[in-house]
Design a protein around this motif. Sequence first.
Motif, PDB file in Angstrom:
ATOM      1  N   GLU A 451       0.823  -1.216   0.000  1.00  0.00           N
ATOM      2  CA  GLU A 451       0.000   0.000   0.000  1.00  0.00           C
ATOM      3  C   GLU A 451       0.854   1.261   0.000  1.00  0.00           C
ATOM      4  O   GLU A 451       0.464   2.290  -0.584  1.00  0.00           O
ATOM      5  CB  GLU A 451      -0.961  -0.009   1.191  1.00  0.00           C
ATOM      6  CG  GLU A 451      -0.307  -0.108   2.567  1.00  0.00           C
ATOM      7  CD  GLU A 451      -0.131  -1.539   3.036  1.00  0.00           C
ATOM      8  OE1 GLU A 451       0.049  -1.733   4.256  1.00  0.00           O
ATOM      9  OE2 GLU A 451      -0.155  -2.460   2.174  1.00  0.00           O
ATOM     10  N   GLU A 454       2.153   1.603  -3.567  1.00  0.00           N
ATOM     11  CA  GLU A 454       1.088   2.056  -4.465  1.00  0.00           C
ATOM     12  C   GLU A 454       0.771   3.524  -4.224  1.00  0.00           C
ATOM     13  O   GLU A 454       0.451   4.261  -5.171  1.00  0.00           O
ATOM     14  CB  GLU A 454      -0.163   1.195  -4.268  1.00  0.00           C
ATOM     15  CG  GLU A 454      -1.227   1.435  -5.313  1.00  0.00           C
ATOM     16  CD  GLU A 454      -2.318   0.383  -5.305  1.00  0.00           C
ATOM     17  OE1 GLU A 454      -3.218   0.477  -6.173  1.00  0.00           O
ATOM     18  OE2 GLU A 454      -2.285  -0.528  -4.458  1.00  0.00           O
ATOM     19  N   ALA A 455       0.859   3.990  -2.979  1.00  0.00           N
ATOM     20  CA  ALA A 455       0.604   5.395  -2.681  1.00  0.00           C
ATOM     21  C   ALA A 455       1.667   6.287  -3.321  1.00  0.00           C
ATOM     22  O   ALA A 455       1.374   7.401  -3.756  1.00  0.00           O
ATOM     23  CB  ALA A 455       0.562   5.610  -1.170  1.00  0.00           C
ATOM     24  N   ASP A 457       3.654   5.500  -6.173  1.00  0.00           N
ATOM     25  CA  ASP A 457       3.323   5.335  -7.606  1.00  0.00           C
ATOM     26  C   ASP A 457       3.878   6.452  -8.480  1.00  0.00           C
ATOM     27  O   ASP A 457       3.168   7.076  -9.263  1.00  0.00           O
ATOM     28  CB  ASP A 457       1.810   5.217  -7.787  1.00  0.00           C
ATOM     29  CG  ASP A 457       1.441   4.469  -9.074  1.00  0.00           C
ATOM     30  OD1 ASP A 457       2.346   3.829  -9.663  1.00  0.00           O
ATOM     31  OD2 ASP A 457       0.268   4.507  -9.478  1.00  0.00           O
ATOM     32  N   TYR A 462       1.009   1.512 -10.922  1.00  0.00           N
ATOM     33  CA  TYR A 462      -0.039   0.825 -10.165  1.00  0.00           C
ATOM     34  C   TYR A 462      -1.425   1.224 -10.666  1.00  0.00           C
ATOM     35  O   TYR A 462      -2.344   0.393 -10.756  1.00  0.00           O
ATOM     36  CB  TYR A 462       0.108   1.126  -8.671  1.00  0.00           C
ATOM     37  CG  TYR A 462       1.221   0.352  -8.016  1.00  0.00           C
ATOM     38  CD1 TYR A 462       1.032  -0.963  -7.586  1.00  0.00           C
ATOM     39  CD2 TYR A 462       2.471   0.922  -7.830  1.00  0.00           C
ATOM     40  CE1 TYR A 462       2.059  -1.679  -6.986  1.00  0.00           C
ATOM     41  CE2 TYR A 462       3.509   0.223  -7.230  1.00  0.00           C
ATOM     42  CZ  TYR A 462       3.300  -1.081  -6.811  1.00  0.00           C
ATOM     43  OH  TYR A 462       4.324  -1.789  -6.230  1.00  0.00           O
ATOM     44  N   ARG A 466      -4.155  -1.371 -12.002  1.00  0.00           N
ATOM     45  CA  ARG A 466      -5.512  -1.442 -11.465  1.00  0.00           C
ATOM     46  C   ARG A 466      -6.549  -1.291 -12.564  1.00  0.00           C
ATOM     47  O   ARG A 466      -7.631  -1.893 -12.512  1.00  0.00           O
ATOM     48  CB  ARG A 466      -5.720  -0.353 -10.412  1.00  0.00           C
ATOM     49  CG  ARG A 466      -4.922  -0.534  -9.136  1.00  0.00           C
ATOM     50  CD  ARG A 466      -5.439  -1.651  -8.283  1.00  0.00           C
ATOM     51  NE  ARG A 466      -4.737  -1.714  -6.996  1.00  0.00           N
ATOM     52  CZ  ARG A 466      -4.859  -2.715  -6.148  1.00  0.00           C
ATOM     53  NH1 ARG A 466      -5.652  -3.741  -6.431  1.00  0.00           N
ATOM     54  NH2 ARG A 466      -4.192  -2.715  -5.015  1.00  0.00           N
ATOM     55  N   GLU A 493       9.400   2.127   5.536  1.00  0.00           N
ATOM     56  CA  GLU A 493       8.291   2.993   5.932  1.00  0.00           C
ATOM     57  C   GLU A 493       8.717   3.865   7.112  1.00  0.00           C
ATOM     58  O   GLU A 493       9.172   3.368   8.155  1.00  0.00           O
ATOM     59  CB  GLU A 493       7.079   2.151   6.309  1.00  0.00           C
ATOM     60  CG  GLU A 493       5.795   2.951   6.463  1.00  0.00           C
ATOM     61  CD  GLU A 493       4.575   2.078   6.691  1.00  0.00           C
ATOM     62  OE1 GLU A 493       3.459   2.617   6.680  1.00  0.00           O
ATOM     63  OE2 GLU A 493       4.745   0.860   6.881  1.00  0.00           O
TER      64      GLU A 493
END
Length: 519
Positions: A451, A454-455, A457, A462, A466, A493
Motif C-alpha cells: 500500500e 502504491e501510494a 506510484d 499501479y 488497477r 516505511e
Amino acid sequence: MSDSSDRSGDEAAAPVFAPDPVSLAHLELILNGAYPLAGFMTREEASSVAKRGRLPDGTPWPVPVTLPVPDQLADAERLTLTDPEGAPLAELRVGQRWWAGAQDGDGAAAPGHRLAGEVRFAQPPVYGALRHLRLSPGEIRGQRELAGDGGVPVLAVVTARPLHHRELHQIRAAAEELAGDDRAEVLVIIDAPLETEGLAPVVLAAEPLLPAPARFVVATLPRWSSDGAAGPALGRRVLLHAHVAAAYGATRLLVLDSAPSAGAEEETPIPVAAAPGWAYDTAQEQWRPVGEVAPEAAADLPDEAEVEETLARGLALPAWFTPARVAAELARIRPPRTERGLTVFFTGFSGSGKSTIARGVAEGIRRSGRTLTLLDGDVVRRMLSAGLTFSRADRNLNVRRIGYVAAEISRHGGVAVCAPIAPYAATRAEVRAMVEEVGDFFLVHVATPLEVCEARDRKGLYAKARAGEIPEFTGISDPYEEPEDAELVLDTEGRSVGESVAEVLSALRSGGWLPAESV
C-alpha cells in the motif's frame, strides 16, 4: 553414398537439446563408462530405483537417471544432446515418453516430460572446467596398466572437500591396511561442478602428502533426493560413489564423512569402509588414532562454517588442522571478503525504494575502494533485456540475465549491486546459485508494504495495473514471493533513504565485505 547422405539428413532433422546440469552430468557418466547404463531410464526403471534402489530386474542401482525435456520436445523420436555451448555429445533414440509427477521422485527440479532410451556417442566433450582431469574409467585403467600397476589394489576416495590432516591420516592408514605387506594405490575422485573448478585445486594441493602412487580424476556426480532435498540420502550417495569408483578400477571405497549404512556392502560392487578415527592430541601435539588419545586431550576440529569465517576474515587456519599447501590454496580460492567477488541483490515491489537505496549503497561501496557495477532493473531492461515483455517467462529471463552478469563480475573480484523486482523465489535461488559458485551473495529484501508503494506510484504503474492496462503486474495481478533467505530485511516505511543505505553498508562492513573505515 546414398545411405550416408540419408543418415546425414536424418541427423540434421533431429532436434537439438542441451540437458539440464543434472542430466548433463548423468550423460557424461553414461558415455564415459562410469555408469553401467546404456541411456536414460524409463518410468518403470526410474520408479523402481527411486523406491527400492534396484532396477526392475533386481540389479542394485542407487539413483534415477532421467532426462527432463520441455513440452515442445515431448514427441521427439530422436534428440541430439549437446553441451551448453551447442557441441553435440550424443544422440538419444527415444524408447519411451513419460510424464513425471511429484510422486515419481526422479529427483528432477519439477514435474514434467521425460524421454527414455539408449544414447549413442557423438564426440568427446570439451565443455567444462578441468577437462584435462575428467578422464574416463578406461583412460585411468590404461594408465595403471602402462605403469605396471594393474594388479595393485586401489583405495578410492570420493570428495568435494579439502583433505586436511585428519583426512590425510585416515587415507594413509586405510591404504596401509589395504596393502598389507605389499602396496596399494590411492585414487581420489574429485566431485566438482561442471562449469567451475570448485574446490578441486585445494584437493589437488594435498597430492604430495598422499602415499604414492596416487591418481586424481575429476567427475561431476549428480545430486538426487526423493524428497526434493539438495542431495541424495547418505546411503544412496555412498552407493553411487561405490559404483563410479568400481568403474575406475577401485577395489575398495573409503568413506571419509560418514559410516556406511548397515548391510550396504551387499549392494555395492566393491567393499565400502568407514574412515578410521584420528584425532589431534593437544597433550602430545600430534595426530594419533582416536583410541590412543584421551578424550579431554582431543582437539575440537573447526567445522566448515568456522573454516569459512576464518578465511573470510583473512586469518590463517591452524597449522595443526591443515597442511600449509592446503591452507595456501584455500586462501587463494576463498580470499578475505574485502577481496572477494560480491553480489548485493535488492528485491522488492515496484516503488519500494530499492533502486534509490541501491544507488546509495553502490556509492558507499565505491568510496570504500572496491570495483563496482550497478545493475538497476530499469536500466537493464533498456539495454541487456531490450525486447523482452513483462510475461512471467520474460521477467524470469531478465532476472537470470542480471544474475549471469553479476556472477561474471563476482568471478573477477568485483562487486555487483542489482535492483530488479525479482518476484519469484525459484529465480532468485537460481541467481544465488550462479553467483555463489564464484563469489558471495547478499540478498536484501526491501520490504516496503504494497500500500505504501502504491501510494507513491511515481511512474503511475499501479494505476495502470488497477485499470487493467498492465497485465501480470507484481502485487496486483501477479504474486510477489517474499524471500525467506534474505541476509537483510529493510522496512523503509517512516525511514529516510540515508538511514536505509547506512543499514545496508553497516551489514556489509560487519560481514567483512567492506573495510571497517568505509563510510
